[in-house]
Design a protein around this motif. Sequence first.
Motif, PDB file in Angstrom:
ATOM      1  N   GLY A  69      69.527 145.561 -45.867  1.00 29.83           N
ATOM      2  CA  GLY A  69      69.924 144.717 -46.985  1.00 29.83           C
ATOM      3  C   GLY A  69      70.982 145.409 -47.829  1.00 29.83           C
ATOM      4  O   GLY A  69      71.960 144.792 -48.260  1.00 29.83           O
ATOM      5  N   GLY A  70      70.794 146.710 -48.045  1.00 29.27           N
ATOM      6  CA  GLY A  70      71.774 147.496 -48.808  1.00 29.27           C
ATOM      7  C   GLY A  70      73.124 147.497 -48.124  1.00 29.27           C
ATOM      8  O   GLY A  70      74.165 147.316 -48.770  1.00 29.27           O
ATOM      9  N   LEU A  84      83.613 149.777 -54.343  1.00 33.10           N
ATOM     10  CA  LEU A  84      82.400 150.544 -54.607  1.00 33.10           C
ATOM     11  C   LEU A  84      82.590 151.925 -53.966  1.00 33.10           C
ATOM     12  O   LEU A  84      82.929 152.015 -52.791  1.00 33.10           O
ATOM     13  N   SER A  85      82.394 152.973 -54.749  1.00 34.45           N
ATOM     14  CA  SER A  85      82.664 154.312 -54.210  1.00 34.45           C
ATOM     15  C   SER A  85      81.616 154.708 -53.176  1.00 34.45           C
ATOM     16  O   SER A  85      80.546 154.105 -53.084  1.00 34.45           O
ATOM     17  N   TRP A  86      81.939 155.721 -52.367  1.00 30.15           N
ATOM     18  CA  TRP A  86      81.001 156.189 -51.335  1.00 30.15           C
ATOM     19  C   TRP A  86      79.703 156.634 -51.976  1.00 30.15           C
ATOM     20  O   TRP A  86      78.617 156.367 -51.478  1.00 30.15           O
ATOM     21  N   ARG A  87      79.839 157.334 -53.106  1.00 31.49           N
ATOM     22  CA  ARG A  87      78.626 157.852 -53.746  1.00 31.49           C
ATOM     23  C   ARG A  87      77.754 156.709 -54.242  1.00 31.49           C
ATOM     24  O   ARG A  87      76.537 156.722 -54.077  1.00 31.49           O
ATOM     25  N   ASP A  88      78.410 155.702 -54.867  1.00 33.66           N
ATOM     26  CA  ASP A  88      77.631 154.555 -55.364  1.00 33.66           C
ATOM     27  C   ASP A  88      77.005 153.793 -54.204  1.00 33.66           C
ATOM     28  O   ASP A  88      75.859 153.344 -54.297  1.00 33.66           O
ATOM     29  N   SER A  89      77.754 153.661 -53.099  1.00 35.27           N
ATOM     30  CA  SER A  89      77.198 152.969 -51.932  1.00 35.27           C
ATOM     31  C   SER A  89      75.977 153.713 -51.418  1.00 35.27           C
ATOM     32  O   SER A  89      74.957 153.101 -51.097  1.00 35.27           O
ATOM     33  N   SER A  98      73.976 155.670 -53.075  1.00 38.61           N
ATOM     34  CA  SER A  98      72.797 155.521 -53.938  1.00 38.61           C
ATOM     35  C   SER A  98      72.235 154.107 -53.841  1.00 38.61           C
ATOM     36  O   SER A  98      71.022 153.908 -53.931  1.00 38.61           O
ATOM     37  N   LEU A  99      73.123 153.123 -53.627  1.00 43.68           N
ATOM     38  CA  LEU A  99      72.639 151.750 -53.443  1.00 43.68           C
ATOM     39  C   LEU A  99      71.726 151.669 -52.214  1.00 43.68           C
ATOM     40  O   LEU A  99      70.632 151.103 -52.265  1.00 43.68           O
ATOM     41  N   GLY A 121      64.275 152.727 -50.752  1.00 41.56           N
ATOM     42  CA  GLY A 121      63.116 153.136 -51.548  1.00 41.56           C
ATOM     43  C   GLY A 121      62.316 151.928 -52.020  1.00 41.56           C
ATOM     44  O   GLY A 121      61.081 151.917 -51.942  1.00 41.56           O
ATOM     45  N   LEU A 122      63.020 150.895 -52.477  1.00 42.61           N
ATOM     46  CA  LEU A 122      62.315 149.704 -52.958  1.00 42.61           C
ATOM     47  C   LEU A 122      61.598 148.985 -51.824  1.00 42.61           C
ATOM     48  O   LEU A 122      60.469 148.508 -51.992  1.00 42.61           O
TER      49      LEU A 122
END
Lengths: 302, 223
Positions: free
Chosen positions: A233-234, A268-273, A275-276, A282-283
Amino acid sequence: MKAWLLHHARAGSTTLRKLVRAPLSTLFNVVVVGIALALPAGLYVGLANVQKAVRTLSPEPQLTVFLTLDAGKADASLIDTRLKEHPLVSRMRYVPRERALEDMKRASGMAGIVEALDRNPLPDAFVVDASDPAPDVMERLRTEVATWPKVAHVQLDAEWAQRLDAVLKVGRIALLLLATVLAFSLVAITFNTIRLQMLTQREEIEVTTLIGATDGFIRRPFLYYGAVLGLLGGLAACGLVWSATTVVNAALIDLSYLYGARWEVAQLSWRDSASLLGFAAGLGWLGAWMSVARHLAHVRPR
Amino acid sequence: MIALSNVTKRYPGGHEALRNATLTVERGEMVFLMGHSGAGKSTLLKLMAAIERPTSGKVVVNGENVGSLRARAIPYLRRNLGLVFQDHKLLFDRSAFDNVMLPLNIQGYDRRDAARRARAALDKVGLLGHEKALPITLSGGEQQRLCIARAVVHRPAVLLADEPTGNLDTAYAAEIGELFRSFNQVGATVVIATHDLQLAERLMPRLITIASGRVDTRTAEAA
């Protein structure tokens, strides 16, 4: 240790088989999770871009130094020199009180009022650009200049930026709320998906429990499924946001060409992706865990 | 091996399935729990396998007080047991071989070792030729034998069987009986709940009789 690895490898392959065996329901689940995640992720990208644009567009904040009304020309020139020599000041402009009054007369609707005055109520003023527009530097300069003799008041002209900042803050809070709500929905989606799976596998769960499966053994494949569902989903959400920004950028190319500038919406930056994706996995894991825990509580010996 | 003392089991709603049951089964014994349906035989087995907890009294299996076992410890108790169910509880979405592999997978056996043991167990019950068959294609007797293979594949110390010959004709029932006898002969403690008198006559086990929730005290201890 070896058995543990074996269990995990088996749970992983079971999960993949489950996903592949029901491609349509997998697809729908992934799309639902993806959309739920794409909304806050998209808003996040939008906000980040607005913030960046504002930073480049907004004029440098200025300080306005007002002198006291009893300050004479000598005081004004003294302050003029001190400001010129100050290391934090890059540029400055003197506005004598007479000029300020002239300006005010010219402003529409004010002429009558100015005529009615028997003396000039306006002070001498200096408009100062700092060498560094950072808020803390501006603030340091402001407090320092305010202590000088014959200085009545120093005003930081950053209201426009401050207001926009406040608006962005509201945006960020909205983003946070949206993300929270959708995080809950993601947990709910996996919870329900796993619950349905457990219902269809009720016999298998019953039998494995009866022949000595631990809760961990039963839980593991479902946790994997939840996490993988979140992860996919992410990925879908990243894909959606990426497509949306690409489409917007394509449209912006024409527009910016007309203005002779180059505008682009940042992805969307690599880092933000990353963490997404981590957040989504996790969810999913959490939703699965809750679902399995609830089911297992029902099959305990009484 | 198994000892129940003053065990009462009352279900929600007030039905008393067992009252003050006391009995012992020695290591290596074969015991039949005899009685009409509804007498409490199944409840006894469920208490021994920690599928249900006693309302009062003590259930000790292999030195452990099963009644007060923590939920986390129950799986490890069950790994010492082999359970045979009247309704087989086979998984119909996988082959006979995979059904027998299940207990070994749960216990984390190495795949090759597990496959070898599973084949040995299938061979023992005469189903080696059917290892790829889905349980639904097997006859009632074959399904029961498959269930037994699954129950013994991890070599449990105790075999608990609930009406293993319940729906089978005499010839099949005799086969099943012989299987239990052979496991008992290699040292397994076997407890069978049944009302099959023919089976009892063939195997000549110790009989514990139960009537309306009460264990006949004359039969409760080994002679």
